[in-house]
Design an enzyme around this catalytic site. Structure first.
Site, PDB file in Angstrom:
ATOM      1  N   SER A   1       0.962  -1.422  -0.190  1.00  0.00           N
ATOM      2  CA  SER A   1      -0.292  -0.132  -0.173  1.00  0.00           C
ATOM      3  C   SER A   1       1.209   1.173  -0.057  1.00  0.00           C
ATOM      4  O   SER A   1       1.826   1.138  -0.993  1.00  0.00           O
ATOM      5  CB  SER A   1      -1.201  -0.103   1.308  1.00  0.00           C
ATOM      6  OG  SER A   1      -2.041   0.875   0.982  1.00  0.00           O
TER       7      SER A   1
ATOM      8  N   ASP B   1     -10.138  -5.679  -3.100  1.00  0.00           N
ATOM      9  CA  ASP B   1      -9.250  -4.297  -2.360  1.00  0.00           C
ATOM     10  C   ASP B   1     -10.499  -3.412  -2.383  1.00  0.00           C
ATOM     11  O   ASP B   1     -10.673  -2.737  -3.860  1.00  0.00           O
ATOM     12  CB  ASP B   1      -7.661  -4.076  -3.197  1.00  0.00           C
ATOM     13  CG  ASP B   1      -7.473  -2.805  -2.439  1.00  0.00           C
ATOM     14  OD1 ASP B   1      -8.011  -1.853  -1.666  1.00  0.00           O
ATOM     15  OD2 ASP B   1      -6.068  -3.268  -2.400  1.00  0.00           O
TER      16      ASP B   1
ATOM     17  N   HIS C   1      -7.315  -5.640   0.586  1.00  0.00           N
ATOM     18  CA  HIS C   1      -5.734  -5.371   0.872  1.00  0.00           C
ATOM     19  C   HIS C   1      -5.212  -5.637   2.390  1.00  0.00           C
ATOM     20  O   HIS C   1      -4.525  -5.525   2.855  1.00  0.00           O
ATOM     21  CB  HIS C   1      -6.500  -4.063   1.308  1.00  0.00           C
ATOM     22  CG  HIS C   1      -5.423  -2.852   1.624  1.00  0.00           C
ATOM     23  ND1 HIS C   1      -5.039  -1.871  -0.146  1.00  0.00           N
ATOM     24  CD2 HIS C   1      -4.769  -2.078   1.965  1.00  0.00           C
ATOM     25  CE1 HIS C   1      -3.849  -1.448   0.187  1.00  0.00           C
ATOM     26  NE2 HIS C   1      -4.191  -0.746   1.185  1.00  0.00           N
TER      27      HIS C   1
END
Length: 284
Positions: A152, A228, A262
């Site tokens: 991320s 995600d 995620h």
């Protein structure tokens, strides 16, 4: 605490290697920092290569250590894992005025801040690129062979630092990276806060722009889950794919993983392939 002294905070035996947490006083960040290290058994008798892992928003150095399940495969491959914190911390370190999760503490975005009050401490780009490697390679059994990876915000950091410093790393990988921060809400907030309103300054921290303009490239592996909840708006994977198409002969693989989100469940599902990818290049 001297800047060149590592103080051991904790140590655990895992898969025949050692998971260690250290503290040191950072001259770059002007505060005390903690980071985690996994050293495989081979490090008892020889210097080993390392993968530097950069974590995402709200994380510190312990999230990856405890959730990713990376030590088993790192032990098999004989590679170290270096896991820094995601921002400077401590008394006097500036934070978002509303203590938001996506800017300030736990959200350093791996940039060198130029704006007050953040410039005093938020020099994470230099910390990851220079101070931390110099420190650990001088005091731990590590070679000068390095790869870089992250998730991320940390995937953004890994791509940016790796693309800008191809002589320092053997390979780059990322999970769910923020690929085009100059056009994503997280990135716009962070880059404005750390760098000010001059959008030309932002471009040096945008992986898609850097990849578009790159003359020299390292092997790159990126995984993005299709379930995600930050995809595609915050992550903008398509911009990285477009940039990669300009380098058809390069070793770049960007994979969509159907149904993955995620979380660290996603990371733990594919960390083995990432570490094997890096090991192949670290040992050539």
């Amino acid at each position: 605490m001297s800047q060149d002294i590592l103080t051991k905070v904790s140590e655990h035996l895992v898969f025949g290697g050692k998971q260690i947490r250290y503290e040191h006083s950072s001259n770059t960040l002007n505060c005390k920092m903690q980071f985690s290290v996994f050293l495989p058994a081979e490090a008892e008798t020889a210097k080993v290569p390392a993968v530097y892992w950069l974590s995402g928003l709200t994380c510190n150095d312990e999230n990856f250590s405890s959730k990713a399940g990376a030590q088993r495969i790192a032990a098999e491959l004989g590679i170290a894992l270096i896991i820094p914190d995601t921002s400077p911390r401590g008394e006097g370190v500036a934070d978002d005025e509303n203590a938001a999760y996506d800017f300030g503490l736990g959200a350093g975005f791996y940039v060198n801040a130029t704006q007050a009050p953040f410039a005093k401490n938020y020099q994470m780009y230099d910390y990851i690129l220079n101070e931390l490697p110099q420190l650990v390679e001088a005091q731990l059994p590590l070679s000068d062979k390095r790869a870089i990876s992250g998730h991320s915000m940390g995937g953004h950091g890994a791509l940016v630092i790796g693309l800008r410093n191809t002589e320092r790393y053997s390979s780059i990988s990322a999970f769910s990276p923020i690929c085009n921060p100059i056009n994503a809400a997280w990135g716009i907030k962070a880059l404005t806060g750390f760098l000010g309103e001059d959008k030309q300054q932002w471009q040096q921290y945008d992986a898609s722009l850097l990849l578009t303009e790159a003359k020299t490239l390292l092997p790159i592996l990126v995984d993005q889950g299709t379930a995600d909840n930050f995809f595609p708006d915050q992550l903008r994977t398509e911009t990285l794919i477009t940039a990669a198409k300009q380098h058809e002969q390069a070793d770049i693989e960007i994979r969509y993983q159907e149904g993955y989100d995620h979380s660290y469940y996603f990371i733990s599902s594919f960390i083995e392939s990432h570490l094997r990818f890096h090991a192949k290049h670290l040992k050539t």
